[in-house]
Design a protein around this motif. Structure first.
Motif, PDB file in Angstrom:
ATOM      1  N   GLY A   1      46.226  35.140   0.561  1.00 52.11           N
ATOM      2  CA  GLY A   1      46.302  35.210  -0.891  1.00 52.11           C
ATOM      3  C   GLY A   1      47.437  36.050  -1.434  1.00 52.11           C
ATOM      4  N   ARG A   2      48.349  36.485  -0.600  1.00 48.10           N
ATOM      5  CA  ARG A   2      49.492  37.275  -1.072  1.00 48.10           C
ATOM      6  C   ARG A   2      50.792  36.596  -0.656  1.00 48.10           C
ATOM      7  N   ILE A   3      51.806  36.719  -1.498  1.00 49.42           N
ATOM      8  CA  ILE A   3      53.133  36.232  -1.134  1.00 49.42           C
ATOM      9  C   ILE A   3      53.816  37.342  -0.329  1.00 49.42           C
ATOM     10  N   ILE A   4      54.053  37.061   0.952  1.00 51.98           N
ATOM     11  CA  ILE A   4      54.624  38.098   1.816  1.00 51.98           C
ATOM     12  C   ILE A   4      56.134  37.913   2.013  1.00 51.98           C
ATOM     13  N   GLU A   5      56.623  36.695   1.761  1.00 50.74           N
ATOM     14  CA  GLU A   5      58.065  36.442   1.846  1.00 50.74           C
ATOM     15  C   GLU A   5      58.430  35.386   0.819  1.00 50.74           C
ATOM     16  N   ARG A   6      59.682  35.493   0.308  1.00 54.61           N
ATOM     17  CA  ARG A   6      60.159  34.466  -0.609  1.00 54.61           C
ATOM     18  C   ARG A   6      61.675  34.369  -0.504  1.00 54.61           C
ATOM     19  N   GLY A   7      62.170  33.170  -0.746  1.00 57.02           N
ATOM     20  CA  GLY A   7      63.610  32.924  -0.671  1.00 57.02           C
ATOM     21  C   GLY A   7      63.850  31.495  -0.239  1.00 57.02           C
ATOM     22  N   ASP A   8      65.129  31.077  -0.139  1.00 53.88           N
ATOM     23  CA  ASP A   8      65.386  29.724   0.355  1.00 53.88           C
ATOM     24  C   ASP A   8      65.365  29.746   1.883  1.00 53.88           C
ATOM     25  N   HIS A   9      65.572  28.585   2.471  1.00 58.85           N
ATOM     26  CA  HIS A   9      65.443  28.449   3.924  1.00 58.85           C
ATOM     27  C   HIS A   9      66.386  29.396   4.660  1.00 58.85           C
ATOM     28  N   ASN A  10      67.632  29.418   4.245  1.00 60.60           N
ATOM     29  CA  ASN A  10      68.616  30.249   4.938  1.00 60.60           C
ATOM     30  C   ASN A  10      68.284  31.731   4.812  1.00 60.60           C
ATOM     31  N   ASP A  11      67.847  32.145   3.609  1.00 61.86           N
ATOM     32  CA  ASP A  11      67.492  33.555   3.413  1.00 61.86           C
ATOM     33  C   ASP A  11      66.344  33.966   4.331  1.00 61.86           C
ATOM     34  N   LEU A  12      65.335  33.126   4.402  1.00 59.79           N
ATOM     35  CA  LEU A  12      64.160  33.468   5.196  1.00 59.79           C
ATOM     36  C   LEU A  12      64.454  33.449   6.691  1.00 59.79           C
ATOM     37  N   ILE A  13      65.321  32.527   7.101  1.00 59.80           N
ATOM     38  CA  ILE A  13      65.724  32.513   8.512  1.00 59.80           C
ATOM     39  C   ILE A  13      66.479  33.796   8.846  1.00 59.80           C
ATOM     40  N   ALA A  14      67.337  34.218   7.901  1.00 60.48           N
ATOM     41  CA  ALA A  14      68.131  35.431   8.133  1.00 60.48           C
ATOM     42  C   ALA A  14      67.246  36.670   8.200  1.00 60.48           C
ATOM     43  N   GLN A  15      66.136  36.655   7.446  1.00 57.68           N
ATOM     44  CA  GLN A  15      65.243  37.820   7.453  1.00 57.68           C
ATOM     45  C   GLN A  15      64.504  37.976   8.787  1.00 57.68           C
ATOM     46  N   LYS A  16      64.382  36.861   9.505  1.00 57.05           N
ATOM     47  CA  LYS A  16      63.700  36.848  10.800  1.00 57.05           C
ATOM     48  C   LYS A  16      62.284  37.444  10.700  1.00 57.05           C
ATOM     49  N   GLY A  17      61.596  37.047   9.624  1.00 52.90           N
ATOM     50  CA  GLY A  17      60.219  37.487   9.423  1.00 52.90           C
ATOM     51  C   GLY A  17      59.237  36.400   9.827  1.00 52.90           C
ATOM     52  N   THR A  18      58.152  36.304   9.066  1.00 54.64           N
ATOM     53  CA  THR A  18      57.096  35.333   9.386  1.00 54.64           C
ATOM     54  C   THR A  18      57.613  33.901   9.345  1.00 54.64           C
ATOM     55  N   TYR A  19      58.383  33.549   8.311  1.00 50.13           N
ATOM     56  CA  TYR A  19      58.899  32.180   8.203  1.00 50.13           C
ATOM     57  C   TYR A  19      59.770  31.843   9.406  1.00 50.13           C
ATOM     58  N   TYR A  20      60.620  32.765   9.789  1.00 49.63           N
ATOM     59  CA  TYR A  20      61.500  32.544  10.943  1.00 49.63           C
ATOM     60  C   TYR A  20      60.665  32.257  12.191  1.00 49.63           C
ATOM     61  N   LYS A  21      59.592  33.029  12.371  1.00 44.53           N
ATOM     62  CA  LYS A  21      58.751  32.840  13.549  1.00 44.53           C
ATOM     63  C   LYS A  21      57.993  31.516  13.485  1.00 44.53           C
ATOM     64  N   LEU A  22      57.574  31.157  12.264  1.00 39.69           N
ATOM     65  CA  LEU A  22      56.920  29.862  12.099  1.00 39.69           C
ATOM     66  C   LEU A  22      57.879  28.722  12.398  1.00 39.69           C
ATOM     67  N   TYR A  23      59.092  28.846  11.886  1.00 37.58           N
ATOM     68  CA  TYR A  23      60.070  27.761  12.014  1.00 37.58           C
ATOM     69  C   TYR A  23      60.530  27.592  13.465  1.00 37.58           C
ATOM     70  N   THR A  24      60.644  28.704  14.149  1.00 38.58           N
ATOM     71  CA  THR A  24      61.115  28.641  15.536  1.00 38.58           C
ATOM     72  C   THR A  24      59.980  28.429  16.521  1.00 38.58           C
ATOM     73  N   GLY A  25      58.746  28.413  16.002  1.00 39.94           N
ATOM     74  CA  GLY A  25      57.606  28.145  16.870  1.00 39.94           C
ATOM     75  C   GLY A  25      57.008  29.362  17.506  1.00 39.94           C
ATOM     76  N   ALA A  26      57.491  30.543  17.148  1.00 38.50           N
ATOM     77  CA  ALA A  26      56.908  31.772  17.702  1.00 38.50           C
ATOM     78  C   ALA A  26      55.496  31.995  17.172  1.00 38.50           C
ATOM     79  N   PHE A  27      55.248  31.536  15.913  1.00 34.62           N
ATOM     80  CA  PHE A  27      53.911  31.583  15.315  1.00 34.62           C
ATOM     81  C   PHE A  27      53.459  30.153  15.058  1.00 34.62           C
ATOM     82  N   GLU A  28      52.158  29.961  15.070  1.00 37.35           N
ATOM     83  CA  GLU A  28      51.586  28.693  14.627  1.00 37.35           C
ATOM     84  C   GLU A  28      51.025  28.897  13.226  1.00 37.35           C
ATOM     85  N   LEU A  29      51.079  27.850  12.418  1.00 36.83           N
ATOM     86  CA  LEU A  29      50.571  27.969  11.046  1.00 36.83           C
ATOM     87  C   LEU A  29      49.094  28.330  11.024  1.00 36.83           C
ATOM     88  N   GLU A  30      48.368  27.874  11.994  1.00 38.38           N
ATOM     89  CA  GLU A  30      46.929  28.151  11.985  1.00 38.38           C
ATOM     90  C   GLU A  30      46.627  29.505  12.605  1.00 38.38           C
TER      91      GLU A  30
END
Length: 661
Positions: free
Chosen positions: A632-661
């Motif tokens: 229920g909280r927004i933990i990251e925001r930005g466009d695709h390139n910004d979030l990839i550069a941050q190497k946070g949750t989105y980066y891990k999701l996108y690269t498969g380090a995390f699963e969405l579930e």
């Protein structure tokens, strides 16, 4: 938030099981009279006439018996021929009178049945319409919280109990009450002494009715709730049959069904045990009362004046309230006693139908009485045209829309162009008290921007879009649409400005063209075809047996999942809203179809504000902003390139380090 995590605020089963509620019965009768006043009044008059006619034979038995007794007395002092000539005219006169009375009763009974049939079916039709109209005004949370099969039971089992009550129960009760009242008067007229015997028997019958009938009614009412529960379970199993088979859940499903079925069986069994013993007990009490009445009458007759009959008739015949009991009175009284106990039995037998109808009516009224979806908005959507930068409302559709905003402070009205500028500012929300779902959510989407939500199931992605639609109202914060608080916008106008494509497609019985036109009821065929082409659905539609006139049934069961989704997208496209919500719209489409759909989606999203919920991160790469949600909280925001550069949750999701579930 997943729907599975929502808990109902109240089940659809209606009020708790209780005894026959006079308030519900009275409300039902008032509503019936309101809908069919003339039919009901005439029918009641006919029932009264029929009831009175039904008592007349007993009276005439006394008359004819008396005539025959007088004839026998004449025969003692004269010839049989003289006695016959003296009696026969009176007997014929009595018989002709009876035939005429029966003819009146036949006409009244036939007319009553026809009127009741018309009123019954018409009333049920109106009740179904009342329920359906009310359902259209109920909030989405009602359908989220209640089993759909149980809701369907309102229109089938519950309505059917009303049919039995109106067509059989109420007429039988009225007929029994009128007959009993008339019989009491006649029986009191002929013999108060014998009436005492009948009253004792009736008291016994009422005690049996209270115990046996009361228990029968209780279980019939529980049966009605169990039927709704059963239908809900079966509907759920039918919809999920593929899942049941895939996970080899057949045996577990059977056990679950057995539990629900056993509950229904127990209630039905107990209800019918009491109902089945009720009739024989009442009949035998009536038979015993018949014998006792005959015995008491015989004693009064053979007492040779020692025991006198008390009656009103004696005052007119003998000038005294007491006199010896005549055989003709006993003969008539036995018939009336049988009829009296029969009427009490008939009225008692209706307890079951009344109890079931009260359970059904209670559920129906619980639906009709539910609070409508609250809409205190006053800002409306109107057609507009732009001239020299000024917004001018108009009647014809120009392709432009504006918000009409009346101001109560000074009585002025302002117009704001509908652009699709959406802002959430510090939004909190909870489905249940004390269980927050969204916490301080703030975001904005400028006209033409594409905003994507990413996160695990239950993170709050769908909840945000539900709040924008006002399917639910926020607990705190603000949501503004083109600078207007959405609480000020009428819900119908707000939703008219929004298009939505859900993961679960819903197609309706009708043609392909009808289903596309569902998004805009006044759309022309050309507009529907244009929308289908935009969604890349035109080609497969043209390959269907009848093209756009192909009939769809069972939620488009003759189409593939991808084809159903394409029609759903075309339906949203024909509405041409400035804001689109795509709730995992391509998740059920295969990769090849997705490429086809994506081009249509890109065209559909052009120059529109778009909110996208997606598990496939490849579909949100080109978003202007991506919101990563967690609990229920927004933990990251930005466009695709910004979030990839941050190497946070989105980066891990996108690269498969995390699963969405």
């Amino acid at each position: 938030m997943s729907k599975k995590s929502k808990r109902p605020e109240m089940g659809a089963g209606g009020p708790p099981v209780r005894g026959i509620d006079p308030k519900i019965l009275l409300r039902l009768i008032k509503l019936l009279i309101h809908d069919y006043p003339v039919h009901i009044i005439i029918a009641v008059v006919c029932i009264i006439v029929s009831a009175v006619v039904g008592v007349m034979p007993a009276i005439y038995i006394e008359n004819i018996t008396s005539i025959i007794v007088d004839g026998l007395e004449i025969a003692k002092t004269a010839s049989f021929s003289d006695a016959w000539q003296a009696v026969i005219p009176e007997v014929i006169s009595a018989l002709v009178t009876m035939i005429c009375i029966y003819a009146v009763g036949l006409i009244a009974s036939t007319l009553q049945q026809q009127l009741v049939a018309i009123a019954t079916q018409g009333f049920l039709d109106k009740m179904r319409k009342r329920m359906f109209e009310k359902m259209q005004d109920l909030p989405v949370k009602f359908f989220d919280a209640n089993n759909h099969g149980d809701i369907m039971s309102y229109y089938t089992n519950d309505i059917d109990t009303l049919r039995q009550l109106i067509s059989q129960g109420i007429p039988s009760i009225i007929s029994a009450v009128v007959t009993l009242m008339f019989l009491v008067c006649v029986m009191m007229y002929f013999s108060v002494s014998l009436m005492v015997v009948v009253i004792v028997g009736v008291i016994a019958m009422f005690r049996v009715t209270k115990f046996v009938g009361g228990n029968s009614a209780k279980y019939f009412m529980q049966q009605q709730k169990a039927v709704g529960k059963m239908e809900g379970f079966v509907e759920e199993m039918m919809n999920g049959q593929k899942v049941v088979k895939v996970f080899n859940h057949e045996e577990a499903a059977k056990k679950d069904f057995d539990k629900v079925n056993e509950e229904l069986f127990q209630n039905v069994e107990k209800a019918h045990i009491f109902a089945n013993v009720f009739g024989p007990i009442m009949n035998n009490i009536g038979n015993i009362l018949y014998v006792v009445t005959a015995f008491a009458g015989g004693i009064l007759i053979v007492s040779d004046g020692l025991l006198l009959n008390v009656s009103i008739e004696n005052i007119f015949a003998h000038g005294s309230i007491v006199a010896p009991l005549a055989i003709s009175v006993v003969a008539s009284y036995l018939g009336m006693t049988k009829q009296f106990t029969g009427m009490v039995n008939q009225a008692s037998q209706q307890i079951n139908s009344i109890a079931m109808a009260m359970a059904g009516a209670g559920r129906v009224f619980s639906l009709i009485d539910r609070e409508k979806e609250i809409d205190d908005g006053y800002v409306t959507l109107v057609n507009a045209k732009i001239e020299n930068g000024e917004i001018i409302p108009c009647e014809e559709h120009t392709g432009h829309w504006a918000w009409r905003h009346p101001h109560s402070a000074d009585g002025s009205v302002t117009y704001t162009e509908l652009k699709g500028d959406v802002v959430l500012d510090g939004v909190d929300f909870q489905y249940e008290e004390g269980k927050p779902v969204l916490h301080d959510v703030s975001l904005y989407a400028k006209p033409g921007q594409k905003v994507a939500f990413v996160g695990a199931t239950g993170a709050g992605k769908t909840t945000i879009t539900n709040l924008i639609n006002r399917f639910y109202d926020i607990a705190d914060g603000k949501i503004r649409y083109d600078g207007i608080n959405i609480n000020k916008i009428k819900k119908a106008d707000l939703r008219r400005s929004l298009g939505i494509v859900l993961q679960d497609t819903n197609l309706f019985t009708g043609t392909v063209m009808d289903n596309i036109r569902y998004g805009k009821l006044d759309a022309t065929d050309e507009e529907c075809i244009k929308a289908a082409k935009l969604a890349n659905a035109h080609d497969f539609i043209m390959r269907l047996p009848d093209g756009y006139n192909t009939e769809l049934t069972s939620n488009g069961a003759n189409l593939s999942q991808g084809q159903r989704q394409l029609l759903s997208i075309a339906r949203a496209a024909v509405a041409d809203p400035p804001v689109m919500i795509l709730d995992e719209a391509t998740s059920s489409i295969d990769t090849r179809t997705e490429l086809l759909v994506q081009r249509g989606m890109d065209a559909l999203m052009k120059d529109r504000t778009v909110f996208v919920i997606a598990h496939r991160l490849s579909t949100v790469r080109n978003s202007d902003a991506i919101m990563v949600l967690d609990h229920g909280r927004i933990i990251e925001r930005g466009d695709h390139n910004d979030l990839i550069a941050q190497k946070g949750t989105y980066y891990k999701l996108y690269t498969g380090a995390f699963e969405l579930e």
